[in-house]
Scaffold this active site. Sequence first.
Site, PDB file in Angstrom:
ATOM      1  N   TYR A 104      37.686  54.941  47.428  1.00 46.16           N
ATOM      2  CA  TYR A 104      37.149  53.933  46.493  1.00 46.16           C
ATOM      3  C   TYR A 104      36.024  54.516  45.636  1.00 46.16           C
ATOM      4  O   TYR A 104      35.951  54.274  44.434  1.00 46.16           O
ATOM      5  CB  TYR A 104      36.654  52.701  47.265  1.00 46.16           C
ATOM      6  CG  TYR A 104      36.513  51.471  46.382  1.00 46.16           C
ATOM      7  CD1 TYR A 104      37.598  50.619  46.153  1.00 46.16           C
ATOM      8  CD2 TYR A 104      35.298  51.165  45.770  1.00 46.16           C
ATOM      9  CE1 TYR A 104      37.472  49.503  45.344  1.00 46.16           C
ATOM     10  CE2 TYR A 104      35.166  50.045  44.958  1.00 46.16           C
ATOM     11  CZ  TYR A 104      36.257  49.217  44.754  1.00 46.16           C
ATOM     12  OH  TYR A 104      36.135  48.108  43.939  1.00 46.16           O
TER      13      TYR A 104
ATOM     14  N   LYS B  58      41.388  52.185  39.876  1.00 39.05           N
ATOM     15  CA  LYS B  58      41.536  53.626  39.668  1.00 39.05           C
ATOM     16  C   LYS B  58      42.052  54.010  38.273  1.00 39.05           C
ATOM     17  O   LYS B  58      42.141  55.201  37.960  1.00 39.05           O
ATOM     18  CB  LYS B  58      42.489  54.218  40.735  1.00 39.05           C
ATOM     19  CG  LYS B  58      41.859  54.284  42.106  1.00 39.05           C
ATOM     20  CD  LYS B  58      40.758  55.340  42.171  1.00 39.05           C
ATOM     21  CE  LYS B  58      39.877  55.203  43.379  1.00 39.05           C
ATOM     22  NZ  LYS B  58      38.464  54.976  43.097  1.00 39.05           N
TER      23      LYS B  58
ATOM     24  N   TYR C   5      37.736  41.069  47.373  1.00 34.03           N
ATOM     25  CA  TYR C   5      39.199  41.162  47.304  1.00 34.03           C
ATOM     26  C   TYR C   5      39.747  40.191  48.354  1.00 34.03           C
ATOM     27  O   TYR C   5      39.289  40.205  49.495  1.00 34.03           O
ATOM     28  CB  TYR C   5      39.683  42.580  47.646  1.00 34.03           C
ATOM     29  CG  TYR C   5      39.322  43.630  46.601  1.00 34.03           C
ATOM     30  CD1 TYR C   5      38.079  44.231  46.582  1.00 34.03           C
ATOM     31  CD2 TYR C   5      40.256  44.022  45.634  1.00 34.03           C
ATOM     32  CE1 TYR C   5      37.757  45.202  45.631  1.00 34.03           C
ATOM     33  CE2 TYR C   5      39.948  44.997  44.689  1.00 34.03           C
ATOM     34  CZ  TYR C   5      38.699  45.576  44.690  1.00 34.03           C
ATOM     35  OH  TYR C   5      38.392  46.533  43.752  1.00 34.03           O
TER      36      TYR C   5
ATOM     37  N   PRO D 218      45.858  47.648  39.322  1.00 39.84           N
ATOM     38  CA  PRO D 218      44.392  47.652  39.251  1.00 39.84           C
ATOM     39  C   PRO D 218      43.678  47.438  40.586  1.00 39.84           C
ATOM     40  O   PRO D 218      42.447  47.462  40.632  1.00 39.84           O
ATOM     41  CB  PRO D 218      44.083  46.499  38.293  1.00 39.84           C
ATOM     42  CG  PRO D 218      45.262  45.603  38.383  1.00 39.84           C
ATOM     43  CD  PRO D 218      46.445  46.458  38.691  1.00 39.84           C
TER      44      PRO D 218
ATOM     45  N   HIS E 236      26.819  49.369  43.137  1.00 36.65           N
ATOM     46  CA  HIS E 236      27.334  48.609  44.287  1.00 36.65           C
ATOM     47  C   HIS E 236      27.554  49.541  45.469  1.00 36.65           C
ATOM     48  O   HIS E 236      28.254  50.542  45.355  1.00 36.65           O
ATOM     49  CB  HIS E 236      28.644  47.901  43.920  1.00 36.65           C
ATOM     50  CG  HIS E 236      28.417  46.670  43.090  1.00 36.65           C
ATOM     51  ND1 HIS E 236      29.173  45.530  43.221  1.00 36.65           N
ATOM     52  CD2 HIS E 236      27.506  46.394  42.138  1.00 36.65           C
ATOM     53  CE1 HIS E 236      28.734  44.609  42.368  1.00 36.65           C
ATOM     54  NE2 HIS E 236      27.728  45.120  41.694  1.00 36.65           N
TER      55      HIS E 236
END
Length: 391
Positions: free
Chosen positions: A386, A298, A202, A294, A72
């Site tokens: 990220y 990580k 998200y 979450p 991704h």
Amino acid sequence: MKVQVCIIGGGPSGLLLSQLLHRQGIETVVLEKHTRDHVLGRIRAGVLEHGFAALMREAGCGERMDREGERHHGFLIAHAGGRMDRVDLHRYSGGNSVLVYGQTELTRDLYDGRETSGAATMFEAEGVALHDITSPRPWVSYRSRGEPCRVDCDYIVGADGFHGMSRHSIPRDVLREYERVYPFGWLGVLSRTPPVSPELIYVRHERGFALCSLRSQVLSRYYVQVPLSDRAAAWSDEAFWAELRRRLPAEVAARLITGPSIEKSIAPLRSFVAEPMRHGRLFLAGDAAHIVPPTGAKGLNSAGADIHYLYHAMRAHYRHNDDTGLEAYSQKALTRVWQAQRFSWWMTAMLHRFPDNGSYDDRLQQAELSYLFSSESALASLAENYVGLPY
Ligand code: APR
Ligand code: PHB
């Protein structure tokens, strides 16, 4: 039994370290409290940093991950009245990306790898206890089918998760714990349906956070923020899909394909760090030493960084009699652990509805998001965290 390194816990941390050391000719044993099926029954996040994926390859267990995992290059954040913005990870992190591959599958690959290589695992090890951890000859006792057993070793690695016992073998006046418990949980559903979006979404919404994730093109994973008092069993599939739809932008909700849930559970959100991560000949790794909410994916990746440091430190010890890595382990691991804590807390704070927050806090969250998508530096900061800070 006598080994060089005795590893407590057969989750991803313990298995990965054992496999890496095994390939260097360093003898280990993994003591796992439960059965293999029990460990593989847990559903957890599935976003791998490139550093973690590299460790899986080095352990000789990355083949299926590379074949079936999805690369991704970005993800989406939905906010402000159904608006969706994309975080271009590739562009803002200097060409990096993440690999979407379920932790359950990854753990299966590690178990399969150790079966092929003949590395030892003791399942259903009961009453594990650590002894003489500050002496040069530490040892571990446990029971197998009621029979007492003993492992003598050079080092013990506590990779037995948040609820494990290793951390508690560090004296109370040495161990320091830092914790934040969040006033909500994530209700998660796994369903055999095509994901609503090729990239993760998200969602910040006035009814609460939501997340659209996936395991493959036929297996989806969705979450909604719920109060801690909720029970998963009280949420019907219909109620879950209806709540998720309400929180999604209209065009996303319109293409959501629903189906029966295969798994449904509520996970509380917690930030936690135990310091130091080494005491005498005991080294802590993964969830045994730290937990993150979450939101930034990580948990597993933070564990992977510990394993990276510990693997290289132990290799230097056994190969070159060089103990600098072992001496520096706790401090080095904790420096990165706190970066993951900061990032996970920040993502969580930006996207969730906090029951005690007023209109001021609400506006601050909106300002944070509008700043994020108006600033190349802010996007670069999000992207580099990220995809994973360097080890
Ligand atoms: N004796 C032996 N094994 C134990 C004991 C004990 N007393 N207590 C716990 N264990 C085992 C658990 O059964 C589990 O299989 O230790 C293992 C710990 O595994 P995880 O909890 O998965 O922790 P870790 O390997 O550090 O993995 C980190 O998993 O929890 C997620 O978010 C986390 O993704 C991260 C990753
Ligand atoms: C998941 O797929 O379970 C997942 C993905 C990303 C997260 C958390 C969980 O941030």
